[in-house]
Scaffold this motif. Structure first.
Motif, PDB file in Angstrom:
ATOM      1  N   ARG A   1       0.832  -1.210   0.000  1.00  0.00           N
ATOM      2  CA  ARG A   1       0.000   0.000   0.000  1.00  0.00           C
ATOM      3  C   ARG A   1       0.868   1.263   0.000  1.00  0.00           C
ATOM      4  O   ARG A   1       0.466   2.300  -0.541  1.00  0.00           O
ATOM      5  CB  ARG A   1      -0.926  -0.015   1.220  1.00  0.00           C
ATOM      6  N   ASN A   2       2.057   1.174   0.577  1.00  0.00           N
ATOM      7  CA  ASN A   2       2.950   2.338   0.615  1.00  0.00           C
ATOM      8  C   ASN A   2       3.489   2.710  -0.761  1.00  0.00           C
ATOM      9  O   ASN A   2       3.891   3.861  -0.982  1.00  0.00           O
ATOM     10  CB  ASN A   2       4.129   2.064   1.550  1.00  0.00           C
ATOM     11  N   VAL A   3       3.547   1.740  -1.697  1.00  0.00           N
ATOM     12  CA  VAL A   3       4.199   2.027  -2.982  1.00  0.00           C
ATOM     13  C   VAL A   3       3.220   2.167  -4.146  1.00  0.00           C
ATOM     14  O   VAL A   3       3.548   2.782  -5.159  1.00  0.00           O
ATOM     15  CB  VAL A   3       5.241   0.938  -3.337  1.00  0.00           C
ATOM     16  N   ILE A   4       2.005   1.602  -4.046  1.00  0.00           N
ATOM     17  CA  ILE A   4       1.104   1.673  -5.197  1.00  0.00           C
ATOM     18  C   ILE A   4       0.541   3.089  -5.332  1.00  0.00           C
ATOM     19  O   ILE A   4       0.386   3.827  -4.362  1.00  0.00           O
ATOM     20  CB  ILE A   4      -0.051   0.649  -5.088  1.00  0.00           C
ATOM     21  N   GLU A   5       0.260   3.464  -6.583  1.00  0.00           N
ATOM     22  CA  GLU A   5      -0.272   4.792  -6.880  1.00  0.00           C
ATOM     23  C   GLU A   5      -1.773   4.728  -7.185  1.00  0.00           C
ATOM     24  O   GLU A   5      -2.476   5.717  -7.040  1.00  0.00           O
ATOM     25  CB  GLU A   5       0.470   5.378  -8.072  1.00  0.00           C
ATOM     26  N   LYS A   6      -2.231   3.574  -7.644  1.00  0.00           N
ATOM     27  CA  LYS A   6      -3.664   3.347  -7.892  1.00  0.00           C
ATOM     28  C   LYS A   6      -4.037   2.016  -7.255  1.00  0.00           C
ATOM     29  O   LYS A   6      -3.400   1.013  -7.532  1.00  0.00           O
ATOM     30  CB  LYS A   6      -3.974   3.289  -9.391  1.00  0.00           C
ATOM     31  N   GLU A   7      -5.054   2.021  -6.419  1.00  0.00           N
ATOM     32  CA  GLU A   7      -5.484   0.763  -5.810  1.00  0.00           C
ATOM     33  C   GLU A   7      -6.527   0.093  -6.697  1.00  0.00           C
ATOM     34  O   GLU A   7      -7.309   0.761  -7.389  1.00  0.00           O
ATOM     35  CB  GLU A   7      -6.060   1.009  -4.418  1.00  0.00           C
ATOM     36  N   ALA A   8      -6.503  -1.243  -6.724  1.00  0.00           N
ATOM     37  CA  ALA A   8      -7.467  -2.033  -7.503  1.00  0.00           C
ATOM     38  C   ALA A   8      -8.193  -2.962  -6.546  1.00  0.00           C
ATOM     39  O   ALA A   8      -7.894  -4.160  -6.472  1.00  0.00           O
ATOM     40  CB  ALA A   8      -6.756  -2.819  -8.596  1.00  0.00           C
ATOM     41  N   PRO A   9      -9.149  -2.457  -5.795  1.00  0.00           N
ATOM     42  CA  PRO A   9      -9.772  -3.247  -4.722  1.00  0.00           C
ATOM     43  C   PRO A   9     -10.611  -4.423  -5.216  1.00  0.00           C
ATOM     44  O   PRO A   9     -10.838  -5.367  -4.466  1.00  0.00           O
ATOM     45  CB  PRO A   9     -10.654  -2.214  -3.999  1.00  0.00           C
ATOM     46  N   ALA A  10     -11.073  -4.388  -6.473  1.00  0.00           N
ATOM     47  CA  ALA A  10     -11.928  -5.469  -6.955  1.00  0.00           C
ATOM     48  C   ALA A  10     -11.173  -6.789  -7.078  1.00  0.00           C
ATOM     49  O   ALA A  10     -11.762  -7.863  -6.937  1.00  0.00           O
ATOM     50  CB  ALA A  10     -12.537  -5.091  -8.309  1.00  0.00           C
ATOM     51  N   ILE A  11      -9.881  -6.716  -7.335  1.00  0.00           N
ATOM     52  CA  ILE A  11      -9.108  -7.954  -7.502  1.00  0.00           C
ATOM     53  C   ILE A  11      -9.017  -8.730  -6.186  1.00  0.00           C
ATOM     54  O   ILE A  11      -9.368  -9.922  -6.147  1.00  0.00           O
ATOM     55  CB  ILE A  11      -7.724  -7.653  -8.095  1.00  0.00           C
ATOM     56  N   PRO A  12      -8.560  -8.119  -5.077  1.00  0.00           N
ATOM     57  CA  PRO A  12      -8.566  -8.892  -3.817  1.00  0.00           C
ATOM     58  C   PRO A  12      -9.978  -9.260  -3.366  1.00  0.00           C
ATOM     59  O   PRO A  12     -10.172 -10.292  -2.716  1.00  0.00           O
ATOM     60  CB  PRO A  12      -7.880  -7.949  -2.815  1.00  0.00           C
ATOM     61  N   SER A  13     -10.980  -8.452  -3.755  1.00  0.00           N
ATOM     62  CA  SER A  13     -12.362  -8.808  -3.398  1.00  0.00           C
ATOM     63  C   SER A  13     -12.788 -10.076  -4.124  1.00  0.00           C
ATOM     64  O   SER A  13     -13.438 -10.950  -3.536  1.00  0.00           O
ATOM     65  CB  SER A  13     -13.308  -7.656  -3.755  1.00  0.00           C
ATOM     66  N   ALA A  14     -12.424 -10.176  -5.410  1.00  0.00           N
ATOM     67  CA  ALA A  14     -12.760 -11.377  -6.174  1.00  0.00           C
ATOM     68  C   ALA A  14     -12.048 -12.597  -5.606  1.00  0.00           C
ATOM     69  O   ALA A  14     -12.635 -13.685  -5.502  1.00  0.00           O
ATOM     70  CB  ALA A  14     -12.379 -11.177  -7.638  1.00  0.00           C
ATOM     71  N   ILE A  15     -10.781 -12.405  -5.234  1.00  0.00           N
ATOM     72  CA  ILE A  15     -10.027 -13.507  -4.631  1.00  0.00           C
ATOM     73  C   ILE A  15     -10.679 -13.944  -3.322  1.00  0.00           C
ATOM     74  O   ILE A  15     -10.851 -15.137  -3.055  1.00  0.00           O
ATOM     75  CB  ILE A  15      -8.555 -13.079  -4.403  1.00  0.00           C
ATOM     76  N   LEU A  16     -11.059 -12.960  -2.498  1.00  0.00           N
ATOM     77  CA  LEU A  16     -11.676 -13.270  -1.211  1.00  0.00           C
ATOM     78  C   LEU A  16     -13.002 -14.004  -1.401  1.00  0.00           C
ATOM     79  O   LEU A  16     -13.293 -14.978  -0.699  1.00  0.00           O
ATOM     80  CB  LEU A  16     -11.895 -11.982  -0.416  1.00  0.00           C
ATOM     81  N   TYR A  17     -13.799 -13.551  -2.357  1.00  0.00           N
ATOM     82  CA  TYR A  17     -15.106 -14.168  -2.608  1.00  0.00           C
ATOM     83  C   TYR A  17     -14.958 -15.641  -2.962  1.00  0.00           C
ATOM     84  O   TYR A  17     -15.670 -16.508  -2.432  1.00  0.00           O
ATOM     85  CB  TYR A  17     -15.807 -13.417  -3.736  1.00  0.00           C
ATOM     86  N   GLN A  18     -14.018 -15.940  -3.861  1.00  0.00           N
ATOM     87  CA  GLN A  18     -13.797 -17.328  -4.260  1.00  0.00           C
ATOM     88  C   GLN A  18     -13.176 -18.142  -3.132  1.00  0.00           C
ATOM     89  O   GLN A  18     -13.493 -19.318  -2.942  1.00  0.00           O
ATOM     90  CB  GLN A  18     -12.898 -17.381  -5.507  1.00  0.00           C
TER      91      GLN A  18
ATOM     92  N   LEU B   1      -4.523 -17.569  -8.007  1.00  0.00           N
ATOM     93  CA  LEU B   1      -4.122 -17.283  -9.390  1.00  0.00           C
ATOM     94  C   LEU B   1      -5.241 -17.650 -10.351  1.00  0.00           C
ATOM     95  O   LEU B   1      -5.504 -16.921 -11.323  1.00  0.00           O
ATOM     96  CB  LEU B   1      -2.849 -18.048  -9.742  1.00  0.00           C
ATOM     97  N   ASP B   2      -5.918 -18.775 -10.108  1.00  0.00           N
ATOM     98  CA  ASP B   2      -7.016 -19.197 -10.976  1.00  0.00           C
ATOM     99  C   ASP B   2      -8.110 -18.130 -11.072  1.00  0.00           C
ATOM    100  O   ASP B   2      -8.770 -17.993 -12.106  1.00  0.00           O
ATOM    101  CB  ASP B   2      -7.630 -20.511 -10.461  1.00  0.00           C
ATOM    102  N   VAL B   3      -8.298 -17.376  -9.981  1.00  0.00           N
ATOM    103  CA  VAL B   3      -9.340 -16.355  -9.965  1.00  0.00           C
ATOM    104  C   VAL B   3      -9.000 -15.187 -10.888  1.00  0.00           C
ATOM    105  O   VAL B   3      -9.867 -14.656 -11.590  1.00  0.00           O
ATOM    106  CB  VAL B   3      -9.560 -15.840  -8.526  1.00  0.00           C
ATOM    107  N   VAL B   4      -7.733 -14.785 -10.934  1.00  0.00           N
ATOM    108  CA  VAL B   4      -7.369 -13.535 -11.612  1.00  0.00           C
ATOM    109  C   VAL B   4      -6.722 -13.718 -12.976  1.00  0.00           C
ATOM    110  O   VAL B   4      -6.649 -12.767 -13.760  1.00  0.00           O
ATOM    111  CB  VAL B   4      -6.422 -12.699 -10.722  1.00  0.00           C
ATOM    112  N   ILE B   5      -6.238 -14.923 -13.294  1.00  0.00           N
ATOM    113  CA  ILE B   5      -5.357 -15.072 -14.458  1.00  0.00           C
ATOM    114  C   ILE B   5      -6.048 -14.703 -15.769  1.00  0.00           C
ATOM    115  O   ILE B   5      -5.403 -14.200 -16.697  1.00  0.00           O
ATOM    116  CB  ILE B   5      -4.786 -16.515 -14.527  1.00  0.00           C
ATOM    117  N   ASP B   6      -7.369 -14.905 -15.878  1.00  0.00           N
ATOM    118  CA  ASP B   6      -8.055 -14.574 -17.129  1.00  0.00           C
ATOM    119  C   ASP B   6      -8.077 -13.069 -17.380  1.00  0.00           C
ATOM    120  O   ASP B   6      -8.136 -12.628 -18.539  1.00  0.00           O
ATOM    121  CB  ASP B   6      -9.486 -15.112 -17.108  1.00  0.00           C
TER     122      ASP B   6
END
Length: 623
Positions: free
Chosen positions: A91-108, A145-150
């Motif tokens: 979080r200290n280094v990113i300039e744009k956060e993409a919250p949907a990706i960890p949300s999708a991972i969490l959901y699965q 990885l299976d959740v996001v790779i596509d």
């Protein structure tokens, strides 16, 4: 050729960093990405750091800002333990956060285990680098990885501002692919090929000409990439390589013995030090007359010594009470100055050229030489990516149950393995049914990710042999030849079109018969891939040999499979024809052959080639 994506895999673990346990998640994540085939032969960088915010931040910044990687996947440090700080560092280094990706991972992940709610993964973008946190366990890494790779390829295309790839993805999502080819009027299909028959030599000349044009249309910088010394085997350098240090970098002993002063001649010596390979120079200063230092092969020679006396030319005069150390020895043979010492740079001096540009793949010994003179990375020609597509309603992947009228697809397996055997990155496009829309969609997928597309089948005169029509009508491709006066391989087709980023895409459409596909691949495709990778093909690939049987000639130039045997002191080079040659689908003959025997076409004057006639043999395996 488009630039492949560069992927960083960062393992965050105190224990792995200290070597207390093996890092399994990082290498597993790399294999999983490769096996998914979604990113098409990316270049990987792997590293392990401790659970320290500064270490994680520093690596992420270096990879995103300096090395300009396309993506970084971290594994580990996302939980609740006191030292789990990967999300904070990210979080200290990113300039744009993409919250949907960890949300999708969490959901699965919650569907698999309630413990997933304890994960605190972060995802975002720094510069043009996508950063995603994954858990530390190998099992969890694979599931996430299976959740996001596509979605990752599209995200990376957006970050690269690759409008062609992005547009193609949008089109694929929003609408079905429709070909311009109409196959509904079977009775009106062509009864004869519209493509003129070209000779084998002419077809080879056409391929070389188009490949040369394709190479010249790419800027020199786009053809070159920097690779690690560990990835250099089989690659082709584009410039001479010079040593970054002298070899040896210090005065080294050639033998086990004693470093001494030659002017002391024969006689007793006081043993004042021990020098073994890898040790630092003698701490006691300069060797004085009457003194010596025991040395092992490869060990540094201490200051003041100008020779090494081998142990066989000495005897012990005095030792410690327990016999562990020598205190005094006697030199039995007077040494000479410089004896058994390798001086600094005696093999290679810093700045010397150690490898010239030969346009041949680097061997293991050459890579070892480069490593010995301090080379850690070097510029090489990029490897072309080759995509392979099988066509045919009758084809099924190996392992699938066959129904009546179906066969297993052996061509794609054979060609993919052949290209991998020669070190070329491959893309498996699967099997396309003999339908224009499906063929179009598969070829579009290949164009997005490869430089050369190889197909088998759908190039003859059947009502469903529509590949040439799809290339012409849907891609506006230039079909450079569509028939060759060749056996086997008459319907072989070579075409090209402009692909993404204005780069040239080459198509080799090979016959569906397995032997025809193998023969034409060796004649046309492999030489092309080698040229694109910076190689200049040696003349030694074609050798002369005497055939060991009488052969009937065909009206076409024919390539038969053979076993070549090099000449000896007693006998000339010979070649034995193998396999049943009535059917071009006889793959057994290919598996036992090591060459293709080129036979001339039949003429009125010559219909038979007599035993012991000399023929050209195209070597297909290392001899």
């Amino acid at each position: 050729m488009s630039v492949p994506y560069s992927i960083g895999i960062l393992t965050v673990s105190d224990r792995c960093f200290r070597g207390e346990t093996e890092d399994e998640s990082g290498p597993y994540l790399r294999r999983a990405i490769e096996e998914s085939r979604k990113l098409n032969s990316p270049i990987f960088v792997l590293k392990c750091v401790p659970d320290e915010v500064s270490e994680i931040e520093g690596t992420l910044k270096e990879w995103a800002d300096v090395r300009k990687l396309d993506a970084v996947f971290t594994t580990g440090g996302t939980g609740f333990a006191p030292r789990d700080v990967t999300p904070e560092a990210t979080r200290n280094v990113i300039e744009k956060e993409a919250p949907a990706i960890p949300s999708a991972i969490l959901y699965q992940s919650l569907a698999k285990t309630k413990m997933a709610m304890l994960s605190r993964a972060v995802c975002g973008v720094r510069k043009k680098c996508l950063i995603i946190n994954f858990p530390g366990s190998k099992k969890a890494v694979g599931e996430c990885l299976d959740v996001v790779i596509d979605c990752v390829p599209h995200a990376l295309a957006l970050l690269r501002d690759n409008t062609v790839s992005v547009s193609a993805t949008h089109q694929a999502l929003q609408a079905s692919v429709t070909s311009k080819v109409d196959v509904s009027r079977v009775a009106r299909r062509a009864r004869e090929s519209v493509f003129p028959m070209v000779d084998v030599e002419e077809s080879l000349h056409i391929v070389r000409k188009i490949v040369s044009y394709s190479i010249s249309s790419v800027s020199p910088s786009e053809r070159i990439e920097e690779v690690s010394i560990h990835q250099a085997l089989g690659r082709v350098i584009d410039r001479p390589v010079t040593a970054t240090c002298s070899l040896p970098p210090y005065r080294a002993s050639v033998k086990d013995g004693y470093a001494a002063i030659s002017t002391d001649g024969k006689g007793p010596r006081e043993v004042i030090s021990v020098m073994v390979a890898g040790s630092q120079p003698m701490s006691g200063g300069v060797l004085e007359p009457g003194q010596c230092a025991r040395v092992n092969t490869g060990a540094p020679v201490p200051p003041g010594a100008d020779c090494v006396v081998q142990v066989e030319d000495t005897k012990v005069l005095q030792e410690t009470d327990d016999g562990r150390e020598e205190l005094q020895i006697e030199v039995l043979v007077a040494p000479t100055i410089g004896q058994d010492i390798r001086e600094i740079g005696s093999d290679v001096r810093e700045g010397d050229v150690v490898l010239l540009v030969t346009h041949t793949p680097l061997t293991s010994s050459q890579v070892g030489l480069l490593a010995s003179v301090g080379i850690v990375s070097l510029p090489v020609f990029r490897l072309p990516r080759v995509a392979v597509l099988s066509t045919g309603n009758e084809l099924r992947p190996p392992g699938h149950k066959l129904e009546t009228g179906q066969i297993w697809d052996s061509n794609k397996t054979m060609l993919l393995c052949l290209f991998k055997e020669h070190g070329f990155p491959t893309v498996d496009l699967g099997i396309a049914r003999d339908e224009p829309n499906e063929t179009l969609a598969k070829l579009q997928e290949g164009i997005r990710c490869a430089d050369v597309i190889v197909t088998t089948g759908s190039v003859s005169m059947g009502e469903r042999d529509l590949l040439k029509q799809v290339l012409k009508e849907d891609f506006n491709a230039d079909i450079h030849f569509g028939r060759v006066n060749l056996k086997p391989g008459k319907p072989t087709t070579f075409a090209s079109c402009e692909g993404p980023d204005k780069r040239s895409i080459l198509f080799f459409c090979l016959p569906g018969n397995p032997v025809s596909a193998s023969v034409t691949c060796h004649l046309y495709v492999l030489p092309t891939l080698k040229r694109l990778s910076g190689q200049i093909l040696p003349e030694g690939q074609i050798v002369k040999a005497q055939i060991q049987s009488e052969l009937k000639l065909d009206p076409r130039v024919e390539f038969k499979r053979g076993i070549y045997q090099a000449a000896s002191m007693e006998t000339p080079a010979s070649v034995h024809i193998v396999g049943g040659h009535m059917l071009s689908s006889n793959l057994l003959s290919v598996s036992t052959a090591n060459c293709l025997v080129q036979l001339p076409s039949r003429t009125e004057e010559r219909s038979i080639l007599c035993k012991n006639s000399w023929v050209d043999c195209w070597l297909t395996n290392d001899l």
